[in-house]
Enzyme design. Structure first.
Site, PDB file in Angstrom:
ATOM      1  N   LYS A  25       9.091 -18.367 103.014  1.00  0.00           N
ATOM      2  CA  LYS A  25       7.652 -18.061 103.084  1.00  0.00           C
ATOM      3  C   LYS A  25       6.935 -19.121 103.916  1.00  0.00           C
ATOM      4  O   LYS A  25       6.221 -18.809 104.871  1.00  0.00           O
ATOM      5  CB  LYS A  25       7.052 -18.030 101.685  1.00  0.00           C
ATOM      6  N   ASN A  26       7.142 -20.416 103.577  1.00  0.00           N
ATOM      7  CA  ASN A  26       6.320 -21.451 104.203  1.00  0.00           C
ATOM      8  C   ASN A  26       6.678 -21.696 105.659  1.00  0.00           C
ATOM      9  O   ASN A  26       5.858 -22.187 106.423  1.00  0.00           O
ATOM     10  CB  ASN A  26       6.362 -22.740 103.374  1.00  0.00           C
ATOM     11  N   CYS A 120      -3.193 -21.142  96.581  1.00  0.00           N
ATOM     12  CA  CYS A 120      -3.121 -21.524  95.165  1.00  0.00           C
ATOM     13  C   CYS A 120      -4.119 -22.638  94.837  1.00  0.00           C
ATOM     14  O   CYS A 120      -4.257 -23.599  95.567  1.00  0.00           O
ATOM     15  CB  CYS A 120      -1.706 -21.975  94.840  1.00  0.00           C
ATOM     16  N   ARG A 125      -7.329 -29.768  97.825  1.00  0.00           N
ATOM     17  CA  ARG A 125      -6.661 -29.369  99.085  1.00  0.00           C
ATOM     18  C   ARG A 125      -7.592 -29.487 100.297  1.00  0.00           C
ATOM     19  O   ARG A 125      -7.881 -28.520 100.992  1.00  0.00           O
ATOM     20  CB  ARG A 125      -6.092 -27.959  98.952  1.00  0.00           C
ATOM     21  N   ASP A 308       6.758 -27.801  94.788  1.00  0.00           N
ATOM     22  CA  ASP A 308       6.788 -26.345  94.544  1.00  0.00           C
ATOM     23  C   ASP A 308       7.824 -25.962  93.496  1.00  0.00           C
ATOM     24  O   ASP A 308       7.788 -24.864  92.951  1.00  0.00           O
ATOM     25  CB  ASP A 308       7.071 -25.574  95.845  1.00  0.00           C
ATOM     26  N   ARG A 400       3.216 -13.009  96.291  1.00  0.00           N
ATOM     27  CA  ARG A 400       2.827 -13.703  97.532  1.00  0.00           C
ATOM     28  C   ARG A 400       4.000 -14.474  98.115  1.00  0.00           C
ATOM     29  O   ARG A 400       4.039 -14.720  99.318  1.00  0.00           O
ATOM     30  CB  ARG A 400       1.666 -14.675  97.249  1.00  0.00           C
TER      31      ARG A 400
HETATM   32  C1  EPZ Z   1       2.096 -26.800 101.868  1.00  0.00           C
HETATM   33  O1  EPZ Z   1       0.763 -26.880 101.392  1.00  0.00           O
HETATM   34  C2  EPZ Z   1       2.723 -25.617 101.174  1.00  0.00           C
HETATM   35  N1  EPZ Z   1       2.021 -24.399 101.558  1.00  0.00           N
HETATM   36  C3  EPZ Z   1       2.666 -25.806  99.663  1.00  0.00           C
HETATM   37  O2  EPZ Z   1       3.363 -24.718  99.073  1.00  0.00           O
HETATM   38  C4  EPZ Z   1       3.380 -27.099  99.295  1.00  0.00           C
HETATM   39  O3  EPZ Z   1       3.219 -27.320  97.910  1.00  0.00           O
HETATM   40  C5  EPZ Z   1       2.793 -28.265 100.089  1.00  0.00           C
HETATM   41  O4  EPZ Z   1       2.833 -27.976 101.495  1.00  0.00           O
HETATM   42  C6  EPZ Z   1       3.573 -29.559  99.851  1.00  0.00           C
HETATM   43  O5  EPZ Z   1       4.910 -29.360 100.208  1.00  0.00           O
HETATM   44  C7  EPZ Z   1       2.345 -23.828 102.740  1.00  0.00           C
HETATM   45  O6  EPZ Z   1       3.207 -24.288 103.461  1.00  0.00           O
HETATM   46  C8  EPZ Z   1       1.596 -22.567 103.096  1.00  0.00           C
HETATM   47  P1  EPZ Z   1      -0.111 -30.689 102.147  1.00  0.00           P
HETATM   48  P2  EPZ Z   1      -0.300 -27.839 102.153  1.00  0.00           P
HETATM   49  O7  EPZ Z   1      -1.093 -30.615 103.260  1.00  0.00           O
HETATM   50  O8  EPZ Z   1       0.016 -27.861 103.582  1.00  0.00           O
HETATM   51  C9  EPZ Z   1      -3.456 -33.741 100.683  1.00  0.00           C
HETATM   52  C10 EPZ Z   1       3.657 -22.876  97.701  1.00  0.00           C
HETATM   53  O9  EPZ Z   1       3.704 -22.763  96.463  1.00  0.00           O
HETATM   54  N2  EPZ Z   1      -4.126 -33.434 101.967  1.00  0.00           N
HETATM   55  O10 EPZ Z   1       1.253 -31.242 102.416  1.00  0.00           O
HETATM   56  O11 EPZ Z   1      -1.656 -27.442 101.711  1.00  0.00           O
HETATM   57  C11 EPZ Z   1      -3.446 -32.548  99.745  1.00  0.00           C
HETATM   58  O12 EPZ Z   1      -4.643 -32.492  99.000  1.00  0.00           O
HETATM   59  C12 EPZ Z   1       2.610 -23.760  98.313  1.00  0.00           C
HETATM   60  O13 EPZ Z   1       4.431 -22.304  98.512  1.00  0.00           O
HETATM   61  C13 EPZ Z   1      -5.279 -34.151 102.297  1.00  0.00           C
HETATM   62  O14 EPZ Z   1      -5.739 -35.019 101.550  1.00  0.00           O
HETATM   63  O15 EPZ Z   1       0.082 -29.249 101.497  1.00  0.00           O
HETATM   64  C14 EPZ Z   1      -2.253 -32.831  98.874  1.00  0.00           C
HETATM   65  O16 EPZ Z   1      -2.624 -33.722  97.846  1.00  0.00           O
HETATM   66  C15 EPZ Z   1       1.697 -24.386  97.284  1.00  0.00           C
HETATM   67  N3  EPZ Z   1      -5.891 -33.871 103.479  1.00  0.00           N
HETATM   68  C16 EPZ Z   1      -1.277 -33.527  99.820  1.00  0.00           C
HETATM   69  O17 EPZ Z   1      -2.078 -33.988 100.932  1.00  0.00           O
HETATM   70  C17 EPZ Z   1      -5.425 -32.912 104.346  1.00  0.00           C
HETATM   71  O18 EPZ Z   1      -6.036 -32.711 105.417  1.00  0.00           O
HETATM   72  C18 EPZ Z   1      -0.177 -32.633 100.363  1.00  0.00           C
HETATM   73  O19 EPZ Z   1      -0.803 -31.488 100.935  1.00  0.00           O
HETATM   74  C19 EPZ Z   1      -4.265 -32.197 103.977  1.00  0.00           C
HETATM   75  C20 EPZ Z   1      -3.623 -32.475 102.797  1.00  0.00           C
END
Ligand code: EPZ
Length: 422
Positions: A25-26, A120, A125, A308, A400
């Protein structure tokens, strides 16, 4: 989600047999927007037939791209007619990955107007790192009226230092940088398997992305990217969810078509619990009979234990012998499923971003509600291992990210069905 159906599981059956994992998916939700960077038609294979993929088909079509999508077979995208640059609220809200259209549209035409994404509700986020990256390569960005406006006369390569390791930020800036003048270097980049898969896809179009899978990624912008045919990698999180379900039901399951090296953090944890895990080039076999030991889990960025898989893992830990501690270091609100597990007889205490799970002899079926995609995975695992019948409300969240999950589980002996809610 205002669900019209519920999922019914009669638990206690050990899962047994062979099941093939679907495409990721991702990775898919990053590769599909990336087709807009191409200057010719391109074809993607091994996509999972899930709601997030279908949402992106609608979004690409709304931008004017021609999309021929045969679920379970291929998706052919001809981006040459894609002149739009707007993604509205209703479309953007359907998934988290709609924000990848910002990077893709910036790269394609130097302009993007994308409403804030859905996805989610597992924390605030923010997307400040995405915007920081776009600014570093010459794009102006503004948040206005629930949308991001981004534009650039010309994208120019630059240095991006991510303050946090962000999968989405790494992907989004990588997309835009593919079409920037000069070289962009991403520092403190995410290293997840789907980052590498996206880089391989971009390079198959003639992009120049080096270092994906390390914390420093170099992208040399190209003005022309040729068509390609590319198959996305298998889903690391579906693989892990099936591994956990096999252990939780004291079953014997082989997950085929996966990449065992992507699963090492989970495999190590299952072995620590006393679960038997053996792997070959493209399959993992999980066997469990007898008691499994409690362990501690701390979520980390790849190659650490994936956030995840924290939620489905917590279901398995509810009946482990002893006390398990889960620390969720990535998202600040990813324990909503714990209350539902307690309704099924689990003994769990949550303090901030730590869950203390005292093992109990068994879970009992109960009506429960899904709050997000991987919470749904946790309730699936709990329903499969519980005594009696579990009703899972809002199962649409599960759709999803898991392709035909009931069919897969039924083929392994699960007693699972969906019913309309009167
Ligand atoms: C991706 O989310 C995945 N989603 C998530 O999977 C996964 O849990 C996550 O990466 C971590 O591996 C998709 O790929 C569509 P991050 P993403 O940016 O990109 C903070 C699932 O269940 N952050 O790595 O949103 C954020 O708040 C989903 O398949 C900032 O502070 O995750 C978090 O605490 C859920 N500023 C941490 O970084 C930013 O600009 C990691 O977020 C971006 C992120």
């Amino acid at each position: 989600m205002s669900g019209k159906e519920k999922m019914m599981i009669s638990g206690g059956m050990p899962l047994e047999g062979v099941v093939r994992v679907s495409g990721g998916k991702n990775t898919s939700v990053a590769v599909i927007p990336a087709t807009l960077l191409c200057d010719e038609p391109c074809t993607i294979e091994n996509l999972p037939d899930i709601d997030d993929v279908r949402a992106l088909v609608d979004i690409l079509r709304s931008l004017g791209a021609e999309v021929d999508y045969e679920p379970g077979a291929f998706m052919r995208v001809d981006p040459r007619t894609a002149h739009g640059c707007q993604v509205g609220y209703r479309d953007a809200q359907r998934l988290r990955a709609s924000y990848y259209l910002i990077g893709a549209l910036l790269g394609r035409q130097g302009k993007a107007e994308v409403a804030f994404p859905g996805g989610c509700k597992i924390g605030t986020r923010p997307i400040d790192q995405h915007l920081k990256g776009f600014n570093a390569i010459g794009a102006r960005t503004e948040e206005r009226g629930g949308a991001i406006f981004a534009d650039a006369e010309e994208l120019t390569g630059g240095d991006v230092f991510f303050d946090v390791v962000t999968v989405g930020g790494t992907i989004n800036v990588m997309l835009a940088a593919c079409k920037a003048q000069g070289t962009t270097v991403l520092h403190n980049a995410a290293k997840e398997p789907h980052i590498v898969d996206l880089a391989n896809f971009l390079n198959s179009m003639g992009a120049r992305v080096k270092g994906a899978g390390t914390d420093t990624i170099r992208i040399k912008g190209e003005s022309w990217l040729h068509g390609t045919t590319y198959a996305v990698i298998p889903d690391q999180i579906e693989t892990g969810t099936l591994m956990i379900a096999a252990a939780a039901t004291h079953g014997d399951v082989e997950i085929s078509g996966c990449i065992p090296t992507h699963m090492e953090a989970l495999t190590a944890k299952l072995l620590e619990m006393g679960v038997r895990v053996t792997d070959s080039d493209d399959a993992i076999r999980v066997r469990m009979n007898g008691a499994h030991r409690a362990v501690n889990v701390k979520t980390q960025v790849y190659p650490g234990f994936p956030t995840d898989l924290q939620q489905p893992m917590s279901a398995l830990l509810t009946t482990a012998h002893g006390t398990s501690i889960i620390q969720e270091t990535i998202f600040e609100s990813r324990f909503k499923h714990m209350d539902e597990l307690v309704r099924m007889g689990a003994n769990i205490r949550v303090v901030d971003r730590t869950a203390i799970i005292e093992g109990v002899p068994t879970l009992y079926g109960a009506p429960v509600t899904t709050t997000d995609l991987r919470a749904g995975a946790a309730l699936l695992v709990a329903g499969l291992m519980a005594k009696g019948e579990t009703e899972i409300y809002e199962p649409e969240y599960i759709d999803r990210g898991y392709e035909h999950i009931e069919d897969k589980l039924r083929s392994l002996g699960a007693v699972i069905r969906r019913e309309p809610i009167e």
